[in-house]
Each structure stands twice: as structure tokens, then as C-alpha cells.
Design an enzyme around this catalytic site. Sequence first.
Site, short mmCIF file in Angstrom:
data_model
loop_
_atom_site.label_atom_id
_atom_site.label_comp_id
_atom_site.label_asym_id
_atom_site.label_seq_id
_atom_site.Cartn_x
_atom_site.Cartn_y
_atom_site.Cartn_z
N LEU A 144 3.20 0.49 24.85
CA LEU A 144 3.03 -0.23 23.58
C LEU A 144 4.33 -0.27 22.76
O LEU A 144 5.01 0.75 22.64
CB LEU A 144 1.94 0.49 22.76
CG LEU A 144 1.73 0.01 21.33
CD1 LEU A 144 0.98 -1.32 21.32
CD2 LEU A 144 0.94 1.03 20.52
N ASP A 149 -4.12 -1.15 3.96
CA ASP A 149 -4.25 -1.11 2.50
C ASP A 149 -5.47 -0.29 2.08
O ASP A 149 -6.47 -0.23 2.80
CB ASP A 149 -4.35 -2.56 1.97
CG ASP A 149 -4.05 -2.64 0.49
OD1 ASP A 149 -3.52 -1.66 -0.08
OD2 ASP A 149 -4.35 -3.69 -0.10
N HIS A 175 -2.50 8.63 1.07
CA HIS A 175 -1.46 8.29 2.06
C HIS A 175 -1.46 9.29 3.22
O HIS A 175 -1.30 8.91 4.37
CB HIS A 175 -0.09 8.25 1.39
CG HIS A 175 0.03 7.19 0.34
ND1 HIS A 175 -0.43 5.91 0.52
CD2 HIS A 175 0.54 7.22 -0.92
CE1 HIS A 175 -0.19 5.19 -0.57
NE2 HIS A 175 0.38 5.96 -1.47
#
Length: 253
Positions: free
Chosen positions: A132, A21, A38
Amino acid sequence: MSLKDNIDISILPNHIAIIMDGNGRWAKDKGEDRLYGHLHGVESVRDIVEGAAELGIKYLTLYAFSTENWDRPQQEVIGLMELLVDTIHKEVPILNKNKIKLHVIGDIDMLPDAAKDELNDAINETSNNKGLNLIMALSYSSRWEIGLAVKHIAKDVQQGKLMISDITQNTIQHYLTTKNFPDPELMIRTSGEYRISNFLLYQLAYTELYFTNTLWPDFRKENLYSAILDYQSRERRFGKIGEQIKKADSTNL
Ligand code: IPE
Ligand code: IPE
Ligand code: MG
């Protein structure tokens, strides 16, 4: 010396979830528009994915777009979707190089076709990787997920595939979009907001929460190490008392 040297790799969290955020505020502070934030947020994603993979974290869930985010101004939503398509396209070779397997959770049908296609290709192309597990939460919200699970459970009961008396917590877990992943041990939220914003409400039942004022585009590996060190300093009691936890630890020695 990096904070990384202080991390005890024998007690790493298996699964870290992050609410990324603060992109908009980061851009505003610089006099730029929200999409600029962004765009820089993607660099943090790259750094954190790499950092988590280097440490040997098994699961990393990133909250990238919530079902509520569809209600943002149309220009921002379109820009975010374009960024998503572009980023996934570019990142697949890097994911493969680092043995990272991509998964997506969320109401994917809501995404534009170009984004859906890129995602499906990326999921297929990384499906054999054994490192991962990177789980992108896209068009995701926990209430959407729980609603969907309830519908599926009801349908299976109706069709006689499931007995009401057999429904346990494990059954519920099995109907969630996260059924193949363990619950996160650590949840990080950036940007100084102290809320969950409809993220993994069921799965976070016993997760350690870590909040930082750092805005997502500024979040880098060192910030991830700080969060892990903080996690490692905590005593996880799961409803028991501290002495029981210490006793169990010493009998395991
Ligand atoms: C997080 O940053 C990214 C998304 C929710 C897509 P924000 O866009 O929420 O940035 P702030 O919170 O407005 O600063
Ligand atoms: C949460 O951030 C969703 C994502 C990070 C994808 P928001 O910025 O949408 O959350 P609120 O609205 O401030 O709670
Ligand atoms: Mg926000």
C-alpha cells in the site's frame, strides 16, 4: 458475517482518499479536550491503514492537517505536531512489516524541524516497500498545491523548457504534488460535514463522494467496508449515458 465478505475485490477502488474529521467533537461529547480526540483518531488511522492494506488497496490518502489548520489555537497545533512526531516514530516498524510505503504531500517547510526529520526518516525507511502507498496530506491544501504548480509551469515556460501550446491536462497533472498517484475513485468524509475543505480539488473531478456521520475516532474497518460497498453499487458514467457504460461492460466480458 463481516461486510468485507460482500466486497467484490475485482472492482476495488485503486485509490481511496479520506477527510478524517470530527476528532474535536468526539472529545467534546466525552467532556474531554480536543487533543484527546486527536489521540484516539490515531487508532482509527491504524485500523484503516491496516484494513486498506489487507484488502489490497494500492493508494490511501489521509488528510491529516490542512494549511488552514495552522490558524487553530496554538496549543492544539503544538499538540498535533507532537502527536505526529510520536506516531510516525512508533509506526515505522509496523509500516515496514506490512510493506507500506509512506509519502507526504503538503507545504512541509511549515512543519517544525522535529516533524520534518521524523517524516523524512520514515519516507526513506519505507521507500522500498511494494504494498500500500500511504499518502499523508500534511499542511496540505489544494489551492496551495495549484498555486505552486502554476508557479512551476510559469518558470519552465520562462526558461524555455515548456511550450505554452504543449500544456495539456496531463501537463498540469504532472506539476501537482500527486503526480505519481492516480486520481482517487472514492473520497470519504467523516463527521457529517458535506464539504471538500480545500482537499484534492483537481484530482476529485470524477471521484465518487461518500459522507458519513461517524466521527473519525469511531471509524473502523467495517465503516471502510460500508463505504467501499456503497462505491461498488454506483454507476460511474464519466459524462456518458448509462447504456454506453453497460454496453462497454458487456463487450469486455
Ligand atoms: C479532524 O478533526 C482532525 C484535524 C483537522 C486535524 P477536527 O479537529 O476537525 O474535529 P472537529 O471537526 O472539530 O470535530
Ligand atoms: C479538514 O477538516 C481538514 C482535515 C481533516 C485535516 P477541518 O475540520 O479543518 O475542516 P472545516 O474547517 O470544518 O471545513
Ligand atoms: Mg473538523
